[in-house]
Write an enzyme that holds these catalytic residues in place. Sequence first.
Site, PDB file in Angstrom:
ATOM      1  N   HIS A 100     -24.975  23.735   2.295  1.00  0.00           N
ATOM      2  CA  HIS A 100     -25.036  24.364   0.973  1.00  0.00           C
ATOM      3  C   HIS A 100     -24.010  25.484   0.897  1.00  0.00           C
ATOM      4  O   HIS A 100     -23.933  26.282   1.824  1.00  0.00           O
ATOM      5  CB  HIS A 100     -26.416  24.946   0.705  1.00  0.00           C
ATOM      6  CG  HIS A 100     -26.468  25.694  -0.607  1.00  0.00           C
ATOM      7  ND1 HIS A 100     -26.552  25.034  -1.813  1.00  0.00           N
ATOM      8  CD2 HIS A 100     -26.392  27.020  -0.886  1.00  0.00           C
ATOM      9  CE1 HIS A 100     -26.540  25.938  -2.788  1.00  0.00           C
ATOM     10  NE2 HIS A 100     -26.447  27.145  -2.253  1.00  0.00           N
ATOM     11  N   GLY A 159      -8.570  -2.887 -14.862  1.00  0.00           N
ATOM     12  CA  GLY A 159      -9.231  -2.787 -13.559  1.00  0.00           C
ATOM     13  C   GLY A 159      -8.874  -1.469 -12.903  1.00  0.00           C
ATOM     14  O   GLY A 159      -8.432  -0.522 -13.561  1.00  0.00           O
ATOM     15  N   LYS A 218      -1.569   7.558  -5.641  1.00  0.00           N
ATOM     16  CA  LYS A 218      -2.323   8.807  -5.373  1.00  0.00           C
ATOM     17  C   LYS A 218      -1.411  10.024  -5.436  1.00  0.00           C
ATOM     18  O   LYS A 218      -1.833  11.115  -5.856  1.00  0.00           O
ATOM     19  CB  LYS A 218      -3.044   8.743  -4.023  1.00  0.00           C
ATOM     20  CG  LYS A 218      -4.376   8.031  -4.078  1.00  0.00           C
ATOM     21  CD  LYS A 218      -4.227   6.746  -4.785  1.00  0.00           C
ATOM     22  CE  LYS A 218      -5.223   5.736  -4.944  1.00  0.00           C
ATOM     23  NZ  LYS A 218      -4.811   4.465  -5.467  1.00  0.00           N
ATOM     24  N   CYS A 230       0.818  -1.210   0.000  1.00  0.00           N
ATOM     25  CA  CYS A 230       0.000   0.000   0.000  1.00  0.00           C
ATOM     26  C   CYS A 230       0.854   1.263   0.000  1.00  0.00           C
ATOM     27  O   CYS A 230       0.692   2.146  -0.835  1.00  0.00           O
ATOM     28  CB  CYS A 230      -0.916  -0.024   1.215  1.00  0.00           C
ATOM     29  SG  CYS A 230      -1.882   1.444   1.419  1.00  0.00           S
ATOM     30  N   VAL A 272     -11.226  -7.948 -25.268  1.00  0.00           N
ATOM     31  CA  VAL A 272     -10.087  -8.423 -26.078  1.00  0.00           C
ATOM     32  C   VAL A 272      -9.012  -9.011 -25.166  1.00  0.00           C
ATOM     33  O   VAL A 272      -8.693  -8.439 -24.130  1.00  0.00           O
ATOM     34  CB  VAL A 272      -9.445  -7.243 -26.864  1.00  0.00           C
ATOM     35  CG1 VAL A 272      -8.394  -7.767 -27.824  1.00  0.00           C
ATOM     36  CG2 VAL A 272     -10.485  -6.441 -27.609  1.00  0.00           C
ATOM     37  N   ILE A 288      -6.427  -0.636 -10.770  1.00  0.00           N
ATOM     38  CA  ILE A 288      -5.008  -0.267 -10.790  1.00  0.00           C
ATOM     39  C   ILE A 288      -4.590   0.166 -12.202  1.00  0.00           C
ATOM     40  O   ILE A 288      -3.970   1.216 -12.393  1.00  0.00           O
ATOM     41  CB  ILE A 288      -4.133  -1.441 -10.282  1.00  0.00           C
ATOM     42  CG1 ILE A 288      -4.455  -1.731  -8.810  1.00  0.00           C
ATOM     43  CG2 ILE A 288      -2.651  -1.145 -10.457  1.00  0.00           C
ATOM     44  CD1 ILE A 288      -3.753  -2.947  -8.229  1.00  0.00           C
ATOM     45  N   GLY A 335      -4.271  -8.594 -11.820  1.00  0.00           N
ATOM     46  CA  GLY A 335      -4.680  -9.087 -10.505  1.00  0.00           C
ATOM     47  C   GLY A 335      -3.501  -9.329  -9.588  1.00  0.00           C
ATOM     48  O   GLY A 335      -2.341  -9.122  -9.968  1.00  0.00           O
TER      49      GLY A 335
HETATM   50  P1  FAD Z   1       0.838  -5.821   1.960  1.00  0.00           P
HETATM   51  O1  FAD Z   1       0.574  -4.375   1.916  1.00  0.00           O
HETATM   52  O2  FAD Z   1       1.152  -6.513   0.680  1.00  0.00           O
HETATM   53  O3  FAD Z   1       2.016  -6.030   3.000  1.00  0.00           O
HETATM   54  C1  FAD Z   1       2.587  -7.271   3.234  1.00  0.00           C
HETATM   55  C2  FAD Z   1       3.989  -7.061   3.765  1.00  0.00           C
HETATM   56  O4  FAD Z   1       4.485  -8.306   4.215  1.00  0.00           O
HETATM   57  C3  FAD Z   1       4.986  -6.577   2.719  1.00  0.00           C
HETATM   58  O5  FAD Z   1       5.655  -5.444   3.211  1.00  0.00           O
HETATM   59  C4  FAD Z   1       5.934  -7.749   2.515  1.00  0.00           C
HETATM   60  O6  FAD Z   1       7.268  -7.332   2.251  1.00  0.00           O
HETATM   61  C5  FAD Z   1       5.852  -8.435   3.870  1.00  0.00           C
HETATM   62  N1  FAD Z   1       6.126  -9.868   3.825  1.00  0.00           N
HETATM   63  C6  FAD Z   1       5.535 -10.814   3.057  1.00  0.00           C
HETATM   64  N2  FAD Z   1       5.998 -12.031   3.352  1.00  0.00           N
HETATM   65  C7  FAD Z   1       6.924 -11.859   4.326  1.00  0.00           C
HETATM   66  C8  FAD Z   1       7.728 -12.757   5.036  1.00  0.00           C
HETATM   67  N3  FAD Z   1       7.672 -14.069   4.850  1.00  0.00           N
HETATM   68  N4  FAD Z   1       8.567 -12.242   5.970  1.00  0.00           N
HETATM   69  C9  FAD Z   1       8.632 -10.903   6.203  1.00  0.00           C
HETATM   70  N5  FAD Z   1       7.873 -10.013   5.550  1.00  0.00           N
HETATM   71  C10 FAD Z   1       7.007 -10.492   4.628  1.00  0.00           C
HETATM   72  N6  FAD Z   1      -5.927  -0.594  -1.748  1.00  0.00           N
HETATM   73  C11 FAD Z   1      -6.743   0.370  -1.304  1.00  0.00           C
HETATM   74  O7  FAD Z   1      -7.472   0.138  -0.347  1.00  0.00           O
HETATM   75  N7  FAD Z   1      -6.778   1.607  -1.890  1.00  0.00           N
HETATM   76  C12 FAD Z   1      -6.009   1.912  -2.956  1.00  0.00           C
HETATM   77  O8  FAD Z   1      -6.061   3.027  -3.466  1.00  0.00           O
HETATM   78  C13 FAD Z   1      -5.137   0.919  -3.449  1.00  0.00           C
HETATM   79  N8  FAD Z   1      -4.340   1.175  -4.497  1.00  0.00           N
HETATM   80  C14 FAD Z   1      -3.460   0.232  -4.912  1.00  0.00           C
HETATM   81  C15 FAD Z   1      -2.633   0.527  -5.992  1.00  0.00           C
HETATM   82  C16 FAD Z   1      -1.733  -0.409  -6.455  1.00  0.00           C
HETATM   83  C17 FAD Z   1      -0.823  -0.080  -7.598  1.00  0.00           C
HETATM   84  C18 FAD Z   1      -1.648  -1.683  -5.805  1.00  0.00           C
HETATM   85  C19 FAD Z   1      -0.656  -2.723  -6.262  1.00  0.00           C
HETATM   86  C20 FAD Z   1      -2.462  -2.007  -4.748  1.00  0.00           C
HETATM   87  C21 FAD Z   1      -3.392  -1.045  -4.301  1.00  0.00           C
HETATM   88  N9  FAD Z   1      -4.258  -1.320  -3.240  1.00  0.00           N
HETATM   89  C22 FAD Z   1      -5.112  -0.350  -2.802  1.00  0.00           C
HETATM   90  C23 FAD Z   1      -4.266  -2.632  -2.555  1.00  0.00           C
HETATM   91  C24 FAD Z   1      -3.490  -2.552  -1.220  1.00  0.00           C
HETATM   92  O9  FAD Z   1      -2.187  -2.115  -1.476  1.00  0.00           O
HETATM   93  C25 FAD Z   1      -3.478  -3.921  -0.550  1.00  0.00           C
HETATM   94  O10 FAD Z   1      -4.787  -4.413  -0.440  1.00  0.00           O
HETATM   95  C26 FAD Z   1      -2.873  -3.802   0.848  1.00  0.00           C
HETATM   96  O11 FAD Z   1      -1.562  -3.325   0.779  1.00  0.00           O
HETATM   97  C27 FAD Z   1      -2.883  -5.180   1.544  1.00  0.00           C
HETATM   98  O12 FAD Z   1      -2.314  -5.033   2.803  1.00  0.00           O
HETATM   99  P2  FAD Z   1      -1.595  -6.248   3.536  1.00  0.00           P
HETATM  100  O13 FAD Z   1      -1.109  -5.720   4.832  1.00  0.00           O
HETATM  101  O14 FAD Z   1      -2.485  -7.436   3.508  1.00  0.00           O
HETATM  102  O15 FAD Z   1      -0.360  -6.635   2.600  1.00  0.00           O
END
Ligand code: FAD
Length: 459
Positions: free
Chosen positions: A437, A179, A47, A38, A232, A181, A264
Site C-alpha cells: 500500500h 483490433g 510502444k 516485433c 461496418v 494494432i 490481421g
Molecule cells: P517475426 O517477428 O515476424 O520475425 C520473422 C523474421 O524472419 C523477420 O525478421 C523476417 O525478415 C525473417 N524471415 C522471414 N522469412 C525469411 C526467409 N525465408 N529467410 C530469411 N529471413 C526470413 N506482439 C506482442 O506480443 N506484443 C505487442 O505489443 C505487439 N505489438 C505489435 C504491433 C504491431 C504493429 C505488429 C505488426 C505486431 C505486433 N505484435 C505484438 C506481434 C509480434 O510482432 C509478432 O507476434 C512477433 O514478431 C512474431 O515473432 P516471430 O519471431 O514469429 O516472427
Amino acid sequence: MKVAVIGGGPGGYVAALKAAMLGAEVTVIEKNKLGGTCLNVGCIPTKALLASADVLRTVKEAKDFGVVVEGEVKPDFDAIIARKQKVTDELVAGIQFLFDKRGVKKIDGFGKLVDKNTIEVTKADGTVETVVADKIILANGSIPTVFPGMPYNGKNVITSDEVLSLPKQPESLIIVGGGVIGSEIGQFFATMGTKVTIVEMAPQILGRMDSEAAKNLARQFKKDKIKVMTGVGADNYIVNDDSVKIELNNGKSVEAEMVLLCVGRRPNLANSGVEEVGIEMAPRGFIQVNEYLETSVEGIYAIGDIIPGAMLAHVASAEGMVAAANAVKGNSETVNYKAIPSCVYTEPEVSGVGVTEDELKANGTPYHVGRFEFRALGKAKAIGKLQGFIKVMTDEDDTIIGASLVGPHVTDLLTELSLAVGLGLKAKDVGKVIHAHPSLSEGLMEAIHDIHGECVHAI
Ligand code: FAD
C-alpha cells in the site's frame, strides 16, 4: 550439433541464443533486420510512439498536478519518429551484441529449405550460400494481410509496415480494422492531432477481448475524438493521389488522406520451401507442429507466427526456448499455453489472461466474478488515473481461470493474474497475500476479495 534458424525475430533470435547456450553451433539466416516484426515494425516501435503520446498527454495535464508548463505544448512528429527509430536501432544492436557474445553466426539473406538438413541462402548480391545443419528451426514470422479488393499501394493505402515511419504526419487517417494494432496506432495518431476514423466489421473494437473493457476504451476514444464505426465493412475503395474514399456496407462513406489496413496477419512462407520438403501444413497457411514444436519432417521445428495459435512476441519467444531445447537435447519440453497474456498499450491500457466473462457466459459455464474499480483505489487517485476496473473470474472450485483489466499499468499488473491462471491458484490463497500500500496491485487483491463478497473497499 549444428542448428540453423530461419528468421531473427523474437522467436528465431531467442531460439538461437538458447541453442547456443545449450552448446550448439548456431547460424541464423535473416533477410532483413534482427528483431523481426516485433522490434522493427511491431511491438517496440508502437510502444515508443505511444510513450511520446503519453508524455504529450501528461504535459498537457500538468496543471491538474500543480505543475506550470509555459508556452505551447505540441508534438514534433519528425523528432518522435526519430526517437522511435533510435529505440529500435539500439535494441537491434543489442541482439547482435548477444549473438556475438554467445557465438551465434548471422547470415544476411533469404533462406529456402532444400531438404531436412539444408538451407540455400540467397544474398542481396545474388550469391548463394548453402547452410547444412543437424536441426533446423523455422521462425519466418508473419506479414500484414491484404484481402482482395483492398488497393494496398504502400503510399496512401498502407499497412503497419509503413505507418510507423511515415515521412509526414497525415491530417486524416482511416484505419480499417479496430483490433489491438489498429487501436494502438489509432490512438497514437489521434493524440498527435490526426483526425482518425476506425472502421471495424465486428460489433466491438479489440477483437475477442472482454467486451466491457473494449467499451471502456471506446469511451476514451470518443474523448480523443477518434470516430469509431463498429459493425461496418469497407465495400469499395476510391484511391486518388491525395485522398482515399471508402464506401461502406451501410450506405455511408468515409474519406481521409490515408488508409491503414489493419485486418490481421498471415504466415510469411512464400518460397520458403516448406511444402517442397514435405512439411505438413495446418489450415490458413500455418505449419502444423506436434507438442514439441517439431514439424512432420523429423529435425525441423517451427515456432512463432507461422504456427497456429496466438500471434504474439512473448509466445514466439517461449516457443523459441522450447524448440531450441528439444532440437539440441531431444524432444522433452512443451510450452505451457494455459495463461497467455494479451495486452493493449493504449490509454487506458487493456489486458487479459485466461477466459473472458463473455466466453464463460456464451458457453454457459458456471463461474464467480470479483471486480474492483480503480476510482476506489488510493494509489489511482494519487496518480490521477481513475478510469477502469479489474475483473477476476474463478470456477466453482475457486481456481482463478481468467481476468480482464482496463486502467493504469494493467499490462504490468496482469502478470500476477497470469501466474494465478498459469499455476491454477485458488482465489482464497492469492487474496491472503499482502499487497503493498499504496499500489495499483491492491486493486487485484480487492477484486479477488470481491469474489467471496469480502472486498472492504467495494463501492
Ligand atoms: P517475426 O517477428 O515476424 O520475425 C520473422 C523474421 O524472419 C523477420 O525478421 C523476417 O525478415 C525473417 N524471415 C522471414 N522469412 C525469411 C526467409 N525465408 N529467410 C530469411 N529471413 C526470413 N506482439 C506482442 O506480443 N506484443 C505487442 O505489443 C505487439 N505489438 C505489435 C504491433 C504491431 C504493429 C505488429 C505488426 C505486431 C505486433 N505484435 C505484438 C506481434 C509480434 O510482432 C509478432 O507476434 C512477433 O514478431 C512474431 O515473432 P516471430 O519471431 O514469429 O516472427
